[in-house]
Design an enzyme around this catalytic site. Structure first.
Site, mmCIF file in Angstrom:
data_model
loop_
_atom_site.group_PDB
_atom_site.id
_atom_site.type_symbol
_atom_site.label_atom_id
_atom_site.label_comp_id
_atom_site.label_asym_id
_atom_site.label_seq_id
_atom_site.Cartn_x
_atom_site.Cartn_y
_atom_site.Cartn_z
ATOM 1 C CB SER A 138 -0.894 0.032 1.238
ATOM 2 O OG SER A 138 -1.541 1.294 1.362
ATOM 3 C CE1 TYR A 169 -4.526 -2.896 4.066
ATOM 4 C CE2 TYR A 169 -3.664 -0.689 3.669
ATOM 5 C CZ TYR A 169 -4.080 -1.916 3.199
ATOM 6 O OH TYR A 169 -4.055 -2.168 1.838
#
Length: 248
Positions: A143, A157
């Site tokens: 990400s 995350y």
């Protein structure tokens, strides 16, 4: 007509039943690879992707395996190699998102996201490497938030994807002598059912981009396909951010 740069190759894409994972599976199939995908619960979606792969002229296999279940992940990789007789490419795409600030998230949340986003990729990579020879490819999906944490409440995350980045670089060192490359792709905001481009948060995300538009799953898949191709044989240990310039 797309050149079949992956003709004769076999790939497994974890979390390949929808979104970016499905796009990657289809793009690798268009390049000539036979494809196995894993899914956690959406058997109908997984089979629909498998049918599209077959329509592209390639063999396909959908395997139920939750990324947080280490035994299931290892079994899925071994099943794919046994079914197709070899394994050349692993794409660690499966993962989950758990939101909440450091005061809100629980230890169970912590353990679950590590199991799904990091341990699952480690187990899949370890299992896949046992089947790979010279020219093997491992690509993980991270990400762009690893490079720029743009808001509160996403710590778990980001942590899991940052750890996955470190793992990928370490595995590149471990597996490089065998001719196996390991890389990680960091997508930015990408228009999927989990992150649609039509919400208020999407408008905020676009404001931070150099190219103010959401990415498309196929654009992420194109980068992964290149990393899986013979052209990328000298590219390893790399982090590739594709986010419309959000982190520029």
């Amino acid at each position: 007509m797309m050149i079949k740069t992956l003709s004769g190759k076999v790939a497994i894409v974890t979390g390949g039943s929808r979104g970016i994972g499905a796009a990657i599976a289809l793009r690798l199939a268009e390049s000539g690879a036979d494809i196995a995908i894993t899914y956690a619960s959406r058997a109908d979606s997984a089979e629909a992707v498998a049918q599209q792969i077959r329509a592209a002229g390639q063999r396909a296999l959908a395997i139920k395996a939750d990324s947080a279940d280490a035994a299931a992940v290892r079994s899925a990789v071994d099943q794919a190699a046994a079914a197709f007789g070899r394994l050349d490419i692993l794409v660690n795409n499966a993962g989950i998102f758990t939101g909440g600030t450091v005061e809100q998230v629980t230890l169970e949340d912590f353990d679950h996201i590590i199991a799904a986003n990091l341990r699952g990729a480690f187990v899949a990579s370890q299992a896949a490497a046992a089947h790979m020879g010279e020219g093997g490819r491992i690509v993980s999906i991270g990400s762009n938030l690893v490079g720029r944490v743009g808001r509160a409440g996403i710590g778990l995350y980001v942590m899991s994807k940052a750890a996955l980045t470190g793992l990928s670089q370490a595995m590149a060192r471990d597996l490089g002598p065998r001719g196996i490359t390991v890389n990680i792709v960091h997508p930015g905001p990408t228009d999927t059912d989990m992150n649609p481009a039509t919400t208020e948060r999407a408008d905020q995300a676009r404001a931070a981009m150099a190219i103010p538009k959401y990415g498309e799953p196929g654009q992420i898949a194109g980068l992964v396909a290149w990393l899986a191709s013979p052209e990328a044989q000298y590219a390893t240990g790399g982090t590739y951010t594709i986010d419309g310039g959000t982190n520029a």
